[in-house]
Each structure stands twice: as structure tokens, then as C-alpha cells.
Design an enzyme around this catalytic site. Structure first.
Site: not given
Ligand code: UDP
Ligand code: MG
Length: 167
Positions: A123, A126
Site C-alpha cells: 500500500n 505507512h
Molecule cells: N498488512 C497486510 N495484510 C493484512 C494486514 C496488514 O499485508 O491483512 C500489511 C500492510 O502493508 C499494512 C501493514 O501490514 O500496511 C501494517 O498493518 P496495520 O494493520 O498496522 O495497517 P496500517 O496501520 O498500515 O493501515
Molecule cells: Mg498500523
């Protein structure tokens, strides 16, 4: 709204797709101030602490490899601290939802993200989820002197260390 700081990382896919300029232009809509910026080679240890909340997930190691750049031949991320009123909420809104397929199509993640065949959400960016996460993450990625405003209390530590200098 309170003055806040938030951590932004342009992840290896964002760098590889040459999206740095686009992403920074989108974030400039917030009128926030950039108070720190650098390129970072991400160690496994740094990635693991950054994503410690995902430790029990089956995709944890994949997400670490992704942040380290192992999937993109770009072993670096660009780390920035944005500062100003409501910084955490404003940047998070522009970034969009974690899953790029569910993200608002005009958000950064909705515009540029994808889900890989391994199931990793690539995505591009961060953004700290909230102010508490931002405080922890900024202290993890930056030393006090790398940030041009005083965000958090500091202490003076006297140590003797070997360091490289210009010859
Ligand atoms: N991620 C993923 N699959 C999931 C959840 C998270 O690949 O089901 C990856 C994605 O790149 C995400 C990162 O892990 O940005 C961190 O996850 P988080 O739940 O903290 O989401 P964020 O805070 O980045 O929106
Ligand atoms: Mg996060």
C-alpha cells in the site's frame, strides 16, 4: 485541533514505482510541516519492532520482508515526520484504508496500492494509526537531533562511541 506529529514511511513499492513526488504532493494538501526526513535501510529488527502488533499474524514475516525491501530490490524506505494541527488524522485520511482494494479510490493507497499473489497489501505508504502509535514510532525511527522541533522530552547521555567522519 491539537498540534501533533505523525510518522510517514514511503515503503519500498512506493519508491520503486517512483511515487515519492506524487505522495509528497498529496500530503502537502494537509498544509502540515515536514520536521524530519531521511532514507533508511530497514533492518529485520527495526521492522519487527515497528510492526510488533502483528507478531501473531501468519503474514508477519512477509510484512517484515516487504518493509525491508526484499520484494522490490529497493532496500530502503523514506521516513518523514509531519507536524501540525491534527496531523495524525489528516495524514491517515489521505492515505486511505489498509487494504488497497477497500481504500477510497482517490486516497494514496487506493490510487497506488495492490494486493500481491502472496496476499500482502502493498500500500505504498505507512502512516501512524493514531497519536499514541505516532509517538512510539517517531522515537523508534528518529533520534532527537534529527527532528527540527522538540516533540518529546529528551535527556543528555554521555557516551564514547566510534563513529565515521568525513576524511
Ligand atoms: N498488512 C497486510 N495484510 C493484512 C494486514 C496488514 O499485508 O491483512 C500489511 C500492510 O502493508 C499494512 C501493514 O501490514 O500496511 C501494517 O498493518 P496495520 O494493520 O498496522 O495497517 P496500517 O496501520 O498500515 O493501515
Ligand atoms: Mg498500523
Amino acid at each position: 485541533m491539537a498540534m501533533e506529529a505523525t510518522l510517514i514511511l514511503i515503503k519500498p513499492d512506493g519508491l520503486k514505482k517512483s511515487l515519492t513526488g506524487n505522495i509528497l504532493t498529496r500530503l502537502s494538501e494537509t498544509k502540515l510541516e515536514i520536521v524530519a526526513a531521511k532514507m533508511v535501510r530497514v533492518s529485520h529488527a527495526l521492522a519487527a519492532v515497528h510492526y510488533q502488533h502483528l507478531k501473531e499474524k501468519p503474514f508477519f514475516e512477509d510484512v517484515l520482508q516487504y518493509l525491508m525491501g526484499e520484494y522490490h530490490d529497493r532496500r530502503k524506505v523514506m521516513a518523514l515526520v509531519y507536524y501540525g494541527e491534527g496531523a495524525a488524522v489528516k495524514c491517515r485520511a489521505l492515505a486511505g484504508a489498509t487494504n488497497p482494494e477497500e481504500a477510497d479510490p482517490v486516497s494514496i493507497r487506493g490510487s497506488y496500492g495492490r494486493i500481491t499473489t502472496r496476499g500482502v497489501y502493498e500500500n505504498c505508504i505507512h502512516v501512524s494509526a493514531n497519536v499514541a502509535d505516532a509517538d512510539r514510532e517517531i522515537k523508534l525511527w528518529f533520534q532527537p537531533d534529527e527532528i527540527i522541533v522538540d516533540l518529546y522530552p529528551t535527556q543528555i547521555v554521555v557516551e564514547t562511541v566510534e563513529k565515521r567522519s568525513w576524511t
